[in-house]
Scaffold this motif. Structure first.
Motif, PDB file in Angstrom:
ATOM      1  N   CYS A 197      28.055  -5.143  -6.136  1.00 10.34           N
ATOM      2  CA  CYS A 197      27.926  -3.963  -5.281  1.00 10.34           C
ATOM      3  C   CYS A 197      27.333  -2.842  -6.124  1.00 10.34           C
ATOM      4  N   ALA A 198      28.197  -2.068  -6.772  1.00 15.45           N
ATOM      5  CA  ALA A 198      27.767  -0.929  -7.614  1.00 15.45           C
ATOM      6  C   ALA A 198      26.891   0.047  -6.842  1.00 15.45           C
ATOM      7  N   ALA A 199      27.022   0.073  -5.514  1.00 10.20           N
ATOM      8  CA  ALA A 199      26.240   1.016  -4.708  1.00 10.20           C
ATOM      9  C   ALA A 199      26.547   2.456  -5.119  1.00 10.20           C
ATOM     10  N   CYS A 200      27.810   2.721  -5.456  1.00 10.60           N
ATOM     11  CA  CYS A 200      28.194   4.085  -5.834  1.00 10.60           C
ATOM     12  C   CYS A 200      27.439   4.529  -7.084  1.00 10.60           C
ATOM     13  N   VAL A 201      27.211   3.597  -8.003  1.00  6.40           N
ATOM     14  CA  VAL A 201      26.479   3.927  -9.228  1.00  6.40           C
ATOM     15  C   VAL A 201      25.046   4.298  -8.875  1.00  6.40           C
ATOM     16  N   ARG A 202      24.450   3.521  -7.979  1.00  4.26           N
ATOM     17  CA  ARG A 202      23.053   3.808  -7.589  1.00  4.26           C
ATOM     18  C   ARG A 202      22.956   5.111  -6.793  1.00  4.26           C
ATOM     19  N   LEU A 203      24.006   5.451  -6.067  1.00  7.35           N
ATOM     20  CA  LEU A 203      23.971   6.666  -5.242  1.00  7.35           C
ATOM     21  C   LEU A 203      24.177   7.939  -6.055  1.00  7.35           C
ATOM     22  N   CYS A 204      24.738   7.810  -7.245  1.00  8.73           N
ATOM     23  CA  CYS A 204      25.067   8.999  -8.044  1.00  8.73           C
ATOM     24  C   CYS A 204      23.787   9.698  -8.509  1.00  8.73           C
ATOM     25  N   PRO A 205      23.597  10.964  -8.121  1.00 10.67           N
ATOM     26  CA  PRO A 205      22.345  11.652  -8.458  1.00 10.67           C
ATOM     27  C   PRO A 205      22.304  12.194  -9.877  1.00 10.67           C
ATOM     28  N   SER A 206      23.444  12.266 -10.545  1.00  8.90           N
ATOM     29  CA  SER A 206      23.487  12.942 -11.847  1.00  8.90           C
ATOM     30  C   SER A 206      23.505  11.979 -13.028  1.00  8.90           C
ATOM     31  N   GLY A 207      23.705  10.697 -12.758  1.00  8.97           N
ATOM     32  CA  GLY A 207      23.847   9.742 -13.861  1.00  8.97           C
ATOM     33  C   GLY A 207      25.243   9.755 -14.464  1.00  8.97           C
ATOM     34  N   ALA A 208      26.162  10.512 -13.852  1.00  6.91           N
ATOM     35  CA  ALA A 208      27.524  10.582 -14.397  1.00  6.91           C
ATOM     36  C   ALA A 208      28.290   9.273 -14.196  1.00  6.91           C
ATOM     37  N   LEU A 209      27.984   8.593 -13.090  1.00  5.91           N
ATOM     38  CA  LEU A 209      28.721   7.362 -12.774  1.00  5.91           C
ATOM     39  C   LEU A 209      27.898   6.162 -13.228  1.00  5.91           C
ATOM     40  N   ARG A 210      28.507   5.381 -14.092  1.00  8.42           N
ATOM     41  CA  ARG A 210      27.855   4.179 -14.615  1.00  8.42           C
ATOM     42  C   ARG A 210      28.819   3.015 -14.436  1.00  8.42           C
ATOM     43  N   PRO A 211      28.299   1.791 -14.493  1.00  8.24           N
ATOM     44  CA  PRO A 211      29.201   0.642 -14.297  1.00  8.24           C
ATOM     45  C   PRO A 211      30.371   0.643 -15.275  1.00  8.24           C
ATOM     46  N   GLU A 212      30.137   1.205 -16.470  1.00 16.98           N
ATOM     47  CA  GLU A 212      31.212   1.182 -17.465  1.00 16.98           C
ATOM     48  C   GLU A 212      32.184   2.354 -17.325  1.00 16.98           C
ATOM     49  N   GLY A 213      31.881   3.311 -16.455  1.00 15.20           N
ATOM     50  CA  GLY A 213      32.833   4.402 -16.267  1.00 15.20           C
ATOM     51  C   GLY A 213      32.185   5.682 -15.789  1.00 15.20           C
ATOM     52  N   LEU A 214      33.020   6.712 -15.623  1.00 16.63           N
ATOM     53  CA  LEU A 214      32.580   8.012 -15.119  1.00 16.63           C
ATOM     54  C   LEU A 214      32.588   9.032 -16.247  1.00 16.63           C
ATOM     55  N   ASP A 215      31.479   9.720 -16.424  1.00 21.07           N
ATOM     56  CA  ASP A 215      31.414  10.845 -17.346  1.00 21.07           C
ATOM     57  C   ASP A 215      31.844  12.084 -16.547  1.00 21.07           C
ATOM     58  N   LYS A 216      33.120  12.448 -16.683  1.00 17.44           N
ATOM     59  CA  LYS A 216      33.666  13.530 -15.842  1.00 17.44           C
ATOM     60  C   LYS A 216      32.971  14.861 -16.079  1.00 17.44           C
TER      61      LYS A 216
END
Ligand code: SF4
Ligand code: SF4
Length: 252
Positions: A191-210
């Protein structure tokens, strides 16, 4: 009393008249002594509060999810930045959650039950970006869902919406934790749709850069300053788990 609280919250949401429409809220419960609350000091932050810190004599915790509609999700997903409707929904729903807690607290008080709560957002350390009372983790302990790759709680009604919670001094049985994994990626399905939808690059498969995520939220806030503090984005909440358990119902 569980049924009373569930129907009360449903009724307040149903009667709400504003710009934002909602689906039927979900409500879950946990015992205040559930060991998972103490474990949030490791999972979330060392200064995460316990139910008894909010309300001395706390016996139970109530969490609820107020889900947005599919129309709002689709509109926000299509928008190249953050749709104004989504930004307004964020502000309006935070107010609605505050109101639910206030009126439910007053109603319970008339029945001899005390209640306390934390506001729906901005109850976090602005430097570490860790919450003193994480509604999503509390909602997990109240059996409302499981965490997705986007680190939001996916409920039976999806993740597009807002969470609230309160602590009361009445004994209620806890809702069992969700046994099934709701996130597709975590069910070993691509899936990882959320990673692709993230406009800032903060969300990656390995985690979230808060920090990176919150920098983007501050940029959004500057665009909607007329609405009040509007640090919101939620593009990652418009994927296949937005409206329900992906693969089960509510896919968009
Ligand atoms: S978009 Fe896909 S990978 Fe991301 S949280 Fe939802 S189900 Fe999981
Ligand atoms: S809220 Fe926005 S910036 Fe933050 S992780 Fe989700 S999509 Fe990315």
């Amino acid at each position: 009393m569980q049924q009373f609280i569930r129907e009360f919250i449903e009724d307040v949401v149903h009667r709400h008249r504003g710009n934002t429409a909602y689906r039927k809220p979900l409500v879950g419960f946990a015992r205040a002594g559930e060991p998972g609350f103490a474990q949030l000091r490791e999972a979330v932050a060392p200064n995460h509060l316990l139910p008894g810190d909010l309300l001395p004599g706390a016996r139970s915790v109530v969490a609820f999810f107020v889900p947005f509609t599919g129309e709002l999700v689709a509109l926000h997903r299509r928008h190249p930045f953050v749709s104004r409707e989504w930004a307004e929904a964020y502000i309006e729903t935070n107010s609605l959650i505050d109101r639910i807690c206030h009126v439910l607290s007053e109603t319970l008080h008339a029945r001899g039950v005390r209640a306390a709560w934390q506001k729906p957002t901005h109850n976090f350390d602005p430097v570490a970006l860790t919450s003193f009372w994480s509604h999503k983790h509390v909602a997990y302990l109240c059996g409302l869902g499981t965490f997705g790759v986007h680190q939001m709680l996916i409920t039976e009604a999806g993740c597009a919406g807002r969470l609230g919670s309160m602590v009361i001094d009445a004994d209620l049985p806890g809702t069992p934790l969700t046994s099934q994994e709701y996130c597709l990626e975590r069910r070993s399905k691509n899936c990882a749709a959320c990673v692709r939808l993230c406009p800032s690059g903060a969300l990656r498969p390995e985690g979230l850069d808060k920090q990176r995520c919150y920098q983007h939220l501050r940029d959004v806030d500057r665009c909607f300053h007329d609405l009040g503090l509007c640090d919101v984005c939620g593009k990652c909440a418009t994927g296949p788990c937005a409206l329900g358990v992906p693969g089960a119902k509510g896919e968009i």
